[in-house]
Each structure stands twice: as C-alpha cells, then as structure tokens.
Design a protein around this motif. Structure first.
Motif, PDB file in Angstrom:
ATOM      1  N   ALA A 161      21.907 -20.962  75.117  1.00 28.08           N
ATOM      2  CA  ALA A 161      21.959 -19.143  75.645  1.00 28.08           C
ATOM      3  C   ALA A 161      21.754 -19.391  76.782  1.00 28.08           C
ATOM      4  N   SER A 162      20.759 -20.771  77.070  1.00 27.41           N
ATOM      5  CA  SER A 162      20.588 -20.348  78.972  1.00 27.41           C
ATOM      6  C   SER A 162      21.749 -20.808  79.446  1.00 27.41           C
ATOM      7  N   ILE A 163      23.429 -21.347  79.534  1.00 25.27           N
ATOM      8  CA  ILE A 163      24.066 -20.898  80.108  1.00 25.27           C
ATOM      9  C   ILE A 163      24.411 -19.471  79.587  1.00 25.27           C
ATOM     10  N   GLU A 164      24.350 -19.134  78.376  1.00 26.49           N
ATOM     11  CA  GLU A 164      24.824 -17.672  78.522  1.00 26.49           C
ATOM     12  C   GLU A 164      23.982 -16.792  79.365  1.00 26.49           C
ATOM     13  N   TYR A 165      22.942 -16.810  79.752  1.00 24.88           N
ATOM     14  CA  TYR A 165      22.815 -16.033  80.051  1.00 24.88           C
ATOM     15  C   TYR A 165      22.205 -16.621  81.992  1.00 24.88           C
ATOM     16  N   ALA A 166      21.967 -17.666  82.220  1.00 24.91           N
ATOM     17  CA  ALA A 166      22.390 -17.654  83.639  1.00 24.91           C
ATOM     18  C   ALA A 166      23.738 -17.245  84.149  1.00 24.91           C
ATOM     19  N   LEU A 167      25.069 -17.315  83.215  1.00 22.63           N
ATOM     20  CA  LEU A 167      26.215 -16.700  84.042  1.00 22.63           C
ATOM     21  C   LEU A 167      26.334 -15.061  83.673  1.00 22.63           C
ATOM     22  N   ALA A 168      26.017 -14.567  82.340  1.00 19.32           N
ATOM     23  CA  ALA A 168      26.106 -12.954  81.270  1.00 19.32           C
ATOM     24  C   ALA A 168      25.126 -12.093  82.467  1.00 19.32           C
ATOM     25  N   VAL A 169      23.443 -13.111  82.292  1.00 17.18           N
ATOM     26  CA  VAL A 169      22.695 -12.164  82.863  1.00 17.18           C
ATOM     27  C   VAL A 169      22.340 -12.067  83.703  1.00 17.18           C
ATOM     28  N   LEU A 170      22.137 -13.436  84.375  1.00 12.39           N
ATOM     29  CA  LEU A 170      21.309 -13.537  86.069  1.00 12.39           C
ATOM     30  C   LEU A 170      22.640 -13.279  86.923  1.00 12.39           C
ATOM     31  N   GLY A 171      23.821 -13.226  86.960  1.00  6.63           N
ATOM     32  CA  GLY A 171      24.900 -13.668  87.835  1.00  6.63           C
ATOM     33  C   GLY A 171      24.674 -15.218  88.601  1.00  6.63           C
ATOM     34  N   VAL A 172      24.640 -15.985  88.150  1.00  8.13           N
ATOM     35  CA  VAL A 172      24.684 -16.946  89.307  1.00  8.13           C
ATOM     36  C   VAL A 172      26.269 -17.205  89.530  1.00  8.13           C
ATOM     37  N   ARG A 173      26.345 -18.026  90.912  1.00 13.06           N
ATOM     38  CA  ARG A 173      27.387 -18.317  90.973  1.00 13.06           C
ATOM     39  C   ARG A 173      28.016 -19.585  91.362  1.00 13.06           C
ATOM     40  N   ASP A 174      27.253 -20.573  91.402  1.00 15.68           N
ATOM     41  CA  ASP A 174      27.336 -22.089  91.391  1.00 15.68           C
ATOM     42  C   ASP A 174      26.494 -22.791  90.060  1.00 15.68           C
ATOM     43  N   ILE A 175      27.391 -23.565  89.244  1.00  9.09           N
ATOM     44  CA  ILE A 175      26.581 -24.363  88.775  1.00  9.09           C
ATOM     45  C   ILE A 175      27.112 -25.988  89.075  1.00  9.09           C
ATOM     46  N   VAL A 176      25.631 -26.543  89.328  1.00  6.35           N
ATOM     47  CA  VAL A 176      25.391 -28.164  89.399  1.00  6.35           C
ATOM     48  C   VAL A 176      25.147 -29.126  87.930  1.00  6.35           C
ATOM     49  N   VAL A 177      25.991 -29.686  87.557  1.00  3.38           N
ATOM     50  CA  VAL A 177      25.424 -31.114  86.467  1.00  3.38           C
ATOM     51  C   VAL A 177      25.128 -31.899  87.421  1.00  3.38           C
ATOM     52  N   CYS A 178      23.867 -32.544  87.534  1.00  2.00           N
ATOM     53  CA  CYS A 178      23.191 -33.532  88.145  1.00  2.00           C
ATOM     54  C   CYS A 178      22.904 -34.898  87.673  1.00  2.00           C
ATOM     55  N   GLY A 179      24.073 -35.564  87.198  1.00  5.42           N
ATOM     56  CA  GLY A 179      23.519 -37.106  86.990  1.00  5.42           C
ATOM     57  C   GLY A 179      21.944 -38.464  88.187  1.00  5.42           C
ATOM     58  N   HIS A 180      21.800 -38.677  87.432  1.00  7.80           N
ATOM     59  CA  HIS A 180      20.794 -39.719  88.389  1.00  7.80           C
ATOM     60  C   HIS A 180      20.864 -41.556  88.165  1.00  7.80           C
ATOM     61  N   SER A 181      20.617 -41.991  89.192  1.00  3.87           N
ATOM     62  CA  SER A 181      20.805 -43.538  88.752  1.00  3.87           C
ATOM     63  C   SER A 181      19.769 -43.627  87.778  1.00  3.87           C
ATOM     64  N   ALA A 182      19.896 -44.905  87.402  1.00  6.42           N
ATOM     65  CA  ALA A 182      18.861 -45.937  86.533  1.00  6.42           C
ATOM     66  C   ALA A 182      18.686 -44.219  85.130  1.00  6.42           C
ATOM     67  N   CYS A 183      19.473 -44.036  84.416  1.00  4.82           N
ATOM     68  CA  CYS A 183      19.224 -43.318  83.549  1.00  4.82           C
ATOM     69  C   CYS A 183      18.989 -43.564  82.416  1.00  4.82           C
ATOM     70  N   GLY A 184      18.163 -43.533  81.005  1.00  3.70           N
ATOM     71  CA  GLY A 184      17.455 -43.932  80.278  1.00  3.70           C
ATOM     72  C   GLY A 184      18.874 -44.441  79.395  1.00  3.70           C
ATOM     73  N   ALA A 185      19.264 -42.299  78.955  1.00  8.09           N
ATOM     74  CA  ALA A 185      20.222 -42.092  78.265  1.00  8.09           C
ATOM     75  C   ALA A 185      21.907 -42.809  78.720  1.00  8.09           C
ATOM     76  N   MET A 186      22.146 -43.436  80.061  1.00  5.32           N
ATOM     77  CA  MET A 186      23.410 -43.889  80.180  1.00  5.32           C
ATOM     78  C   MET A 186      22.956 -45.212  80.129  1.00  5.32           C
ATOM     79  N   THR A 187      21.729 -45.761  80.501  1.00 10.72           N
ATOM     80  CA  THR A 187      21.686 -47.044  80.046  1.00 10.72           C
ATOM     81  C   THR A 187      21.673 -47.501  78.820  1.00 10.72           C
ATOM     82  N   ALA A 188      21.257 -46.266  77.607  1.00 12.60           N
ATOM     83  CA  ALA A 188      21.010 -46.560  76.238  1.00 12.60           C
ATOM     84  C   ALA A 188      22.540 -47.351  76.239  1.00 12.60           C
ATOM     85  N   LEU A 189      23.540 -46.470  76.347  1.00  9.20           N
ATOM     86  CA  LEU A 189      24.670 -46.660  76.001  1.00  9.20           C
ATOM     87  C   LEU A 189      25.614 -47.558  76.566  1.00  9.20           C
TER      88      LEU A 189
END
Length: 204
Positions: A88-116
C-alpha cells in the motif's frame, strides 16, 4: 522517556521556530521526490544519511529492508498485514505522490542478513522467520554476510518491479530504481547495480 520528552521540548523551542516557514508549507503540501526503503535498524536514519529536510523523503522501514514481491502480497503470504502495508505504501508513493526515484538501502551489520548468513534457528521467532523468507534467494551462508547484504538489495529491487504501480512507472520512464548499501562505521554509501549485483562507490 525523559530523554524523548526533552527532545520534544528542544524541537518545539529551538528547531521548529527556525524552520517555521518550512513547516507552514508542509502543513498543506506533501510532495516527496523519493521513496526511500530502508531497514528498521535504529542506526540507519535516511534523512540523516541523505541530509534531506522533512517532506523530501517518503520512507518505508522494514526488517532487512525487505520488499515482498506483489505475488506474495496478493496471496497473503507470510507476514500478512505487513506485506499489504508495504504494498500500500509503495502504491501510494507512486500513484498519489508521484515520486520519481525509489531507493532500497541495505546496511552493514544488518541483523536480518546476519541471521540468514549464520543459518540461525528462528523456530522461537516465527514472525521473523516468515518475514525473512522474502529475502530469498540472496545467496548461500558460505558467501558471508556482506555478500548477502548486497545481493539482498538487488533482490528487493527485483521484487519492487513486480508491484503494478512500479511496473507502470518503469514502463513510462517515470521512475528510477536505485540500490544502496550504507556502511555504518565509515558513513560511506555503495551503489548496487540491480542487474549484476555489483557495487561501486556512490558518486554525487
């Protein structure tokens, strides 16, 4: 809580008055230019990293900066409401707010990736285990956590493109997808190529 209350007092007494004109404009205008999808990790602060003002970034924060593919959202999948909330948030950002860029930002020492990467037993954490299924396939535990972090960003960019609002915007050349990895101890940001998964320093 005392620290938080003191922070609010400082904001109201010093920060808000200095930016009164900005907040007056934001009271009636919401036009962020970028959808920024980052990890929920408290050490990752999108506005601080990018030095953006309030109102410039539309931010989604999830454990592991995961973006479930739209098929998973449509099916209910693991995580249920969390999946629909991200969609829903993605749809709102594109369809209503009209954002021009989308960034997916990972990071060092990520707990989720460390667990995997460590192959941790998540039997006692079923909600986390279900959510982390959206990180696959990101590689193998033998690749190490840093490789998983980068591969995961590339995978989430692929997931993004399955969302109808994103697909339409991409087809119309109305949005650009970006993959980043933020390194906490150095403050550096790497750009992740969505096709190859290769990384390079982010150029200004």
């Amino acid at each position: 809580m005392q620290d938080l209350a003191e922070g609010v007092a400082h904001f109201q007494q010093d920060v808000f008055p200095a930016k009164a004109e900005l907040f007056a404009r934001l009271a009636t205008t919401h036009r962020p230019h970028t959808l920024f999808i980052s990890c929920s990790d408290a050490r990752v602060v999108p506005e601080l990293i990018t030095q953006r003002e309030p109102g410039e970034l539309f931010v989604i924060r999830t454990a592991g900066n995961l973006v479930p593919a739209r098929a998973a959202a449509a099916d209910g999948g693991d995580g249920g409401d969390g999946i629909d909330g991200v969609a829903a948030s993605i749809e709102y950002a594109l369809a209503v707010l009209g954002v021009r860029d989308i960034v997916v930002c990972g990071h060092s020492a990520c707990g989720a990736m460390t667990a995997l990467a460590a192959g941790q037993d998540l039997a006692e954490l079923p909600a986390i285990a279900g959510w982390l299924r959206h990180a696959a396939p990101t590689g193998t535990p033998q690749d190490g956590v840093e490789a998983l972090i980068r591969n995961n960003v590339a995978a989430q960019l692929t997931h993004l493109a399955t969302h109808p609002a994103v697909a339409r915007a991409l087809a119309a050349d109305a949005v650009t997808l970006h993959g980043w990895v933020y390194d906490i101890p150095t403050g550096t940001v790497e750009r992740i190529d969505p096709a190859s998964g290769r990384s390079a320093a982010l150029a200004a």
